[in-house]
Structures are given as C-alpha cells and as structure tokens.
Design a protein around this motif. Structure first.
Motif, PDB file in Angstrom:
ATOM      1  N   LEU A  72       0.839  -1.205   0.000  1.00 32.89           N
ATOM      2  CA  LEU A  72       0.000   0.000   0.000  1.00 32.89           C
ATOM      3  C   LEU A  72       0.868   1.247   0.000  1.00 32.89           C
ATOM      4  O   LEU A  72       0.566   2.228  -0.684  1.00 32.89           O
ATOM      5  CB  LEU A  72      -0.924  -0.004   1.226  1.00 32.89           C
ATOM      6  N   GLY A  73       1.980   1.204   0.737  1.00 29.51           N
ATOM      7  CA  GLY A  73       2.872   2.360   0.765  1.00 29.51           C
ATOM      8  C   GLY A  73       3.446   2.677  -0.598  1.00 29.51           C
ATOM      9  O   GLY A  73       3.606   3.846  -0.960  1.00 29.51           O
ATOM     10  N   ALA A  74       3.743   1.632  -1.370  1.00 26.56           N
ATOM     11  CA  ALA A  74       4.323   1.849  -2.695  1.00 26.56           C
ATOM     12  C   ALA A  74       3.384   2.613  -3.610  1.00 26.56           C
ATOM     13  O   ALA A  74       3.831   3.291  -4.550  1.00 26.56           O
ATOM     14  CB  ALA A  74       4.697   0.517  -3.330  1.00 26.56           C
ATOM     15  N   PHE A  75       2.081   2.537  -3.337  1.00 21.74           N
ATOM     16  CA  PHE A  75       1.135   3.245  -4.190  1.00 21.74           C
ATOM     17  C   PHE A  75       1.203   4.760  -3.985  1.00 21.74           C
ATOM     18  O   PHE A  75       0.619   5.511  -4.763  1.00 21.74           O
ATOM     19  CB  PHE A  75      -0.284   2.728  -3.958  1.00 21.74           C
ATOM     20  N   GLY A  76       1.922   5.204  -2.954  1.00 23.69           N
ATOM     21  CA  GLY A  76       2.185   6.635  -2.847  1.00 23.69           C
ATOM     22  C   GLY A  76       2.972   7.138  -4.036  1.00 23.69           C
ATOM     23  O   GLY A  76       2.777   8.259  -4.506  1.00 23.69           O
ATOM     24  N   GLY A  77       3.869   6.276  -4.540  1.00 24.14           N
ATOM     25  CA  GLY A  77       4.629   6.631  -5.735  1.00 24.14           C
ATOM     26  C   GLY A  77       3.803   6.590  -6.996  1.00 24.14           C
ATOM     27  O   GLY A  77       4.176   7.192  -8.010  1.00 24.14           O
ATOM     28  N   VAL A  78       2.674   5.870  -6.971  1.00 25.15           N
ATOM     29  CA  VAL A  78       1.764   5.847  -8.118  1.00 25.15           C
ATOM     30  C   VAL A  78       0.899   7.100  -8.125  1.00 25.15           C
ATOM     31  O   VAL A  78       0.690   7.742  -9.155  1.00 25.15           O
ATOM     32  CB  VAL A  78       0.869   4.584  -8.083  1.00 25.15           C
ATOM     33  N   VAL A  79       0.399   7.458  -6.952  1.00 26.72           N
ATOM     34  CA  VAL A  79      -0.532   8.586  -6.848  1.00 26.72           C
ATOM     35  C   VAL A  79       0.178   9.917  -7.063  1.00 26.72           C
ATOM     36  O   VAL A  79      -0.398  10.847  -7.645  1.00 26.72           O
ATOM     37  CB  VAL A  79      -1.229   8.570  -5.465  1.00 26.72           C
ATOM     38  N   ALA A  80       1.442  10.029  -6.623  1.00 27.41           N
ATOM     39  CA  ALA A  80       2.146  11.312  -6.687  1.00 27.41           C
ATOM     40  C   ALA A  80       2.260  11.863  -8.110  1.00 27.41           C
ATOM     41  O   ALA A  80       1.817  12.992  -8.378  1.00 27.41           O
ATOM     42  CB  ALA A  80       3.524  11.191  -6.037  1.00 27.41           C
ATOM     43  N   PRO A  81       2.841  11.121  -9.072  1.00 26.28           N
ATOM     44  CA  PRO A  81       2.910  11.680 -10.427  1.00 26.28           C
ATOM     45  C   PRO A  81       1.548  11.855 -11.065  1.00 26.28           C
ATOM     46  O   PRO A  81       1.345  12.765 -11.868  1.00 26.28           O
ATOM     47  CB  PRO A  81       3.764  10.660 -11.196  1.00 26.28           C
TER      48      PRO A  81
END
Length: 429
Positions: free
Chosen positions: A149-158
């Motif tokens: 779930l934390g890795a999806f922060g990198g998906v949402v940011a861009p």
C-alpha cells in the motif's frame, strides 16, 4: 443449508484491521509526499531559476534527513512508545508539506522538504515493530500490506501532478479527451495545492492513529523502555565479511534506485524524448508494479533468498541498462517496468535475508543501522545525478547508476556461489 455470517465476528475483524490500515495509509502518505518532488523538478527549475544540481541537492537533503531518522526513531520508540513516535513523525511531515505549499523563497521550500524528510523518516522502522506487536501471528502478511500500500504513494504522486497540470491546459489526460472532466476539477489549482491537501491528510491520519491505535497495543511495551543508542552493541556483526558484503549489495542498490527514481521523469523527457505527461505515467508504472513484492517474497521461501536476490537485482540491472539505449516509448515503458519489477521484488527478500542472518538480540538496532547506511548512501545519489547531468548529460549520470546496480548483482552472485554460513536463527519459516 446456507452459512450465515456473524455480524459481530465480521465487525470485529474489520475493527481489528484499524492499526494496519492507519499505519499503511500513513506510509502511503509519506511516500506520496516524498515522491511528489521528482515529477516537479522541471517546474521547480522554471519557477525558481535553479539547476539540476540544485534541485538534486535539495532532494538529497530530504533523503538525508529521512535516513538520519532510521536508527534514532527506533531507539526513541523504545523509550516513549511507538505510537507517539509515529504520530509525531506524521505531524512533522504535515508541517513540512504545509511549508512547501506556501513557500516563497527557494530556501524556505528546502526547509519544508527537510521537515518532510524528518517526519517521514520516523515511520517505517517504528511501524515494523508496532505491527509485529499488534499482529504477532500475521506479521509477514501485515508487513506485506504495509509495503504494497505504501508503494502506491509513488503511483498517486505523479498522477496528482498530471491532474493539476490539466488545469493549466497540458497533459496526456487532456490529449486523451479527459481534460474537460479533470480540467474542471484541477482548474485554479497548481502543484502547491497538492502539498496543502497532503498536509491536511497528515493531520487527519495522525489524529485517527492517536485515537485508535493505542488501544490496539494495550498490554504491549508502550510505556517506554531502556533502549540504547550505543552503537558498540551492534559492532561485532559488522566485522563479519559476508555480512559486510551484503550490506554493500544493499548500499549499491539504494544508490542506483534512489538516483533513478529522483530523476527518472526528467531523464525520460530530456534524454529519451518522451512528453512530460507520458514520462509521469511511466514513472507511476514504476511504482504500480510493486505488487510483485508478495510474489518474490513467497518464491524466496521456496527457492532460497540469495537466488531470488540475484534474480531480482539482475532484472533491475537489465531494465536500467536497456533504458540507456532504447528510445521507442512503448519499449522504454517496458524496460522501466522491468527495472521496477526487479527493484520492488528485491526489497522483501532483502528484509527476509537480513532477518535470517541477524541475531534476535540485536535485530532492531542492527536493522536500524543498515537502513541508515543504505538510505544515507541512496540520499547522495540525486545530488550526484544532478551534478553529472549538468556537467555531462543524463546518459552519463544514468550510466553510473547502471554500474552501481550491476555491481550489486555481481556481489550478490558472489555470495551465492561462495559457501553459505549457517543461519543464526535456524531454517527460515
């Protein structure tokens, strides 16, 4: 005869996941705030009139602040409790995001970035210990959810950067015919508003965490303890050659990964020739493939940790190396995804290997030191990439990163072919 679900049992299961959900959402927000910056490097350069080296150094400062918190946050949690450390870190990160949102001069912006680094750096090491207390029988699964779930922060940011870009009339989404929808949402907003939303979310999640989670660790060691900052306690293991070689593997990987992640959007636009919106979508795909972590973790239990480490690092090196020579947009996206699969796939296996070889009585502090080393080295990478890209070009900078990741794979292969030491904890389960 049909089986009826017990509403009370279902409710208890849902409530029982509150600590995992809130901890994971805070980790998602932490990575979201950190990875908002790389897609904005070009915007920051235009707004403030600064160079690649300057924005790279600023991001390095953020990552150094993040790295510096790994060991101290764990020791502080031993004294005052993990809940207090997590809440304090979330509030500091939220304050940093708010500073970035309203920053005028560039030094003020950098100050906000440093606060984001300090605040987010207090989360991961402490969260691992907290979740192991709350879910002692399901720690592995809980940590898998945390990382995924934390890795999806990198998906949402861009993606968030693309959306606010639509408000200015640019972006792939507008070209695809969705601009009329998202443009109306994003109109009147710019990149600063995203940080303001992030600050508000941080305060909200910190409040919910402080309300819900203390009761979930009742009876655990949340009253404070006798943790120590004495580094000499952990020195003996670092004198062992095999352990030091694996630390070198993690450091080389961190240099390559953090350097690539920090400048990948700019690299894809300026060296490869992709449009900014396409580059940001490819950047999001790099994080989207983090779901592979659950697969590589399971495979490492079946085929062995070192074989999986060599395999994942080799995939990562192949993807990064291919990005130096390919130029077709679809092929570029494919090799970036390959780099992401190898990089994300390496992480859970790395953690499992370290847990297997580090004695239990020094596990927490040793992991904190290793994370400090690898994050500290990785934090220097954006500055190096910025300097080399200004002095030569992005191709030369990313070639250095390829040498680092290829070196990590080679050292891991050396560990694989050399006689293995007996595990300090017995066979891994």
């Amino acid at each position: 005869m049909s089986t009826r679900l017990n509403p009370d049992s279902l409710r208890a299961r849902v409530v029982g996941l509150d600590a995992l959900l809130l901890t994971s959402l805070l980790w998602l927000l932490a990575k979201f705030l950190r990875y908002l910056f790389p897609p904005l490097f070009a915007t920051l350069q235009e707004s403030y009139g600064v160079s690649n080296a300057t924005v790279g150094a600023a991001f390095t400062g953020l990552m150094l602040a993040y790295a510096a918190m790994q060991f101290p946050s764990g020791a502080l949690a031993d004294r005052v409790g993990s809940v207090r450390v997590v809440v304090a870190g979330a509030l500091v990160a939220a304050a940093g995001a708010a500073v970035v949102a309203v920053a005028g001069p560039f030094p003020v912006l950098v100050g906000g970035m440093l606060l984001v680094g300090l605040g987010t750096g207090a989360h991961k090491t402490v969260a691992i210990g907290l979740l192991s207390k709350v879910y002692p029988a399901r720690t592995g699964r809980a940590l898998g959810v945390l990382d995924t779930l934390g890795a999806f922060g990198g998906v949402v940011a861009p993606a968030a950067v693309v959306v606010v870009g639509v408000g200015a009339g640019t972006g792939l989404v507008a070209a695809a015919g969705l601009g009329s929808v998202l443009g109306g949402v994003a109109a009147g907003y710019d990149w600063r508003s995203v940080f303001l939303v992030g600050a508000g979310a941080g305060v909200l999640l910190a409040g919910l965490f402080a309300w819900r989670v203390p009761g979930r660790v009742e009876g655990e060691d949340e009253r404070g303890g006798t943790g120590t900052l004495a580094l000499g306690t952990y020195a003996p293991l670092f004198r062992e050659r095999r352990f030091l070689l694996f630390v070198l593997v993690t450091v080389l990987f961190s240099i390559a990964y953090n350097g690539a992640v920090a400048f990948l959007p700019l690299y894809l636009t300026r060296a490869v020739g992709l449009s900014p919106s396409v580059a940001n979508l490819v950047y999001a795909a790099l994080f989207l493939v983090s779901l592979v972590q659950t697969v590589t973790g399971d495979l490492s239990d079946r085929v062995g940790k070192l074989p999986m480490i060599v395999a994942t690092l080799s995939l990562s090196a192949a993807g990064l190396g291919a990005s130096l020579v390919v130029r077709d947009p679809l092929v570029v996206a494919a090799v970036v995804v390959l780099f992401g699969v190898g990089s994300h796939g390496f992480r859970p296996v790395r953690g499992a290997y370290l847990t297997d070889v580090i004695p239990d009585d020094v596990a927490g502090g040793t992991l904190g030191i290793v994370r400090t080393l690898l994050m500290g080295a990785g934090a220097l990478a954006p500055a190096v990439v910025g300097v080399v890209s200004d002095a030569v070009d992005f191709g030369a900078a990313f070639s250095l990163l390829f040498v680092a990741i290829a070196g990590a794979a080679a050292v891991a292969a050396l560990l694989l072919v050399r006689p293995r030491e007996r595990s300090r904890r017995g066979p891994s389960s």
